[in-house]
Design an enzyme around this catalytic site. Sequence first.
Site, mmCIF file in Angstrom:
data_model
loop_
_atom_site.group_PDB
_atom_site.id
_atom_site.type_symbol
_atom_site.label_atom_id
_atom_site.label_comp_id
_atom_site.label_asym_id
_atom_site.label_seq_id
_atom_site.Cartn_x
_atom_site.Cartn_y
_atom_site.Cartn_z
ATOM 1 N N GLY A 155 54.352 46.902 -37.993
ATOM 2 C CA GLY A 155 54.988 45.827 -38.739
ATOM 3 C C GLY A 155 55.613 44.762 -37.866
ATOM 4 N N MET A 183 53.650 41.062 -31.796
ATOM 5 C CA MET A 183 53.695 41.151 -30.345
ATOM 6 C C MET A 183 52.913 39.995 -29.749
ATOM 7 S SD MET A 183 52.319 44.246 -27.868
ATOM 8 C CE MET A 183 50.597 43.750 -28.068
ATOM 9 N N PRO A 184 53.416 39.375 -28.681
ATOM 10 C CA PRO A 184 52.646 38.328 -28.003
ATOM 11 C C PRO A 184 51.321 38.884 -27.506
ATOM 12 C CG PRO A 184 54.930 38.288 -27.292
ATOM 13 C CD PRO A 184 54.759 39.549 -28.091
ATOM 14 N N GLY A 199 51.206 38.318 -21.575
ATOM 15 C CA GLY A 199 52.523 38.551 -21.000
ATOM 16 C C GLY A 199 52.443 38.717 -19.502
ATOM 17 N N GLY A 234 52.760 41.674 -16.358
ATOM 18 C CA GLY A 234 52.877 43.053 -15.935
ATOM 19 C C GLY A 234 53.719 43.118 -14.677
ATOM 20 N N TYR A 287 57.293 52.438 -12.316
ATOM 21 C CA TYR A 287 57.338 51.189 -11.557
ATOM 22 C C TYR A 287 58.667 51.031 -10.824
ATOM 23 C CZ TYR A 287 53.406 49.897 -14.600
ATOM 24 O OH TYR A 287 52.219 49.851 -15.294
ATOM 25 N N HIS A 344 52.411 57.187 -20.482
ATOM 26 C CA HIS A 344 51.697 56.501 -19.399
ATOM 27 C C HIS A 344 50.255 56.969 -19.258
ATOM 28 C CE1 HIS A 344 52.751 53.997 -15.668
ATOM 29 N NE2 HIS A 344 51.452 53.984 -15.793
#
Length: 359
Positions: free
Chosen positions: A103, A106-107, A110, A112, A142, A198
């Site tokens: 719902g 989201m772009p 983007g 990373g 990361y 992941h």
Amino acid sequence: MKRRYTLILVCLLIVTLSACGKQAGIDFSASKMSKPYVRTGSAETTAPAGQEQPAVSETAPARVQTETNLTIGQKQQTQKGDNTVMGDISFNFETKSVLLNSGYEMPIYGIGTYSLTGDTCAASVTAALNSGVRLIDTAYMYHNEERVGEAVRNSGIPREEIFVITKLYPNQFDHPEAAIEEALNKLDIEYIDMLLLHHPGPGDVEAYLAMEKAVAEGKIHSLGLSNWYVEELEEFLPQINITPALVQNEIHPYYQENDVIPYIHSLGIVVQGWYPLGGRGYTTELLGNEVISRIAQAHGKSSAQVILRWNLQKGVVVIPGSSNPGHIQENTELFDFELTEEEMERINALDRGEKHDWY
């Protein structure tokens, strides 16, 4: 006799109108069920993660909630003209966003943050946000969630306009509740827009079920998976309750996943590609590919922009990574040109099945 005939006609008319009324009622009800409404005051979210090269993004996602979050996008078709994958997985190139099955919007591009750490990470995310990027991908592995959160908090941009994805690594699957809290504390941005696993590993189902609980508690908005393919999804999905909103896999012209992408889309799940520009050690070769270079020259664009646009027209969200402000800006300039069907086919023909990472 005439009166009886008239009475029969009246009865038939009443029955017909009654049936039409019931049918109309069903149609109105179905329409109401699918109508989205703006969610306000919500504090839940999840975050996926990815690995990439240069950066892309510039969407301010509106948070939208539907009354059902598991049935969006069950059909798949292709919209003529721009090669955009459809089926409520369709990309809105005007808002530069896609509606997730959770719902939320989201772009579709983007940045990373794989391999970006410390001040470099904070500066890169800040440069991306200043360039209009609104989708940021990070992960526990990361080691930069704190710096991503810092850049988001210091940006001056309303929190609800930024979509942050992060991931749990398999070594966290045996203590998912604590891992989720750790991600929330490191990011310190109220909630996680999307949380991913992941890659598959022992305890992944249990970890995902813990993530579902965090959604119910408002800590995470959407859930997803990274490095899940057809066999993995077929085994995994029957064991969970909330359909993933996104699957993030390695996708670039030399590794296109043309059999996997349609399958994921058919489930109503958005696809996101990491390593869109080939990945470390492979970017130079990919950007120098003669086919891509000629197409870029024809449009007055860079090879990187052509590759990213190719992804978007295939229905793949892109999250290239970069610490170079110029490249970050360049990776946002994807919406003032369109690849032709013939150009798409020429890039499609470059597929080598050549994976550049082990996931």
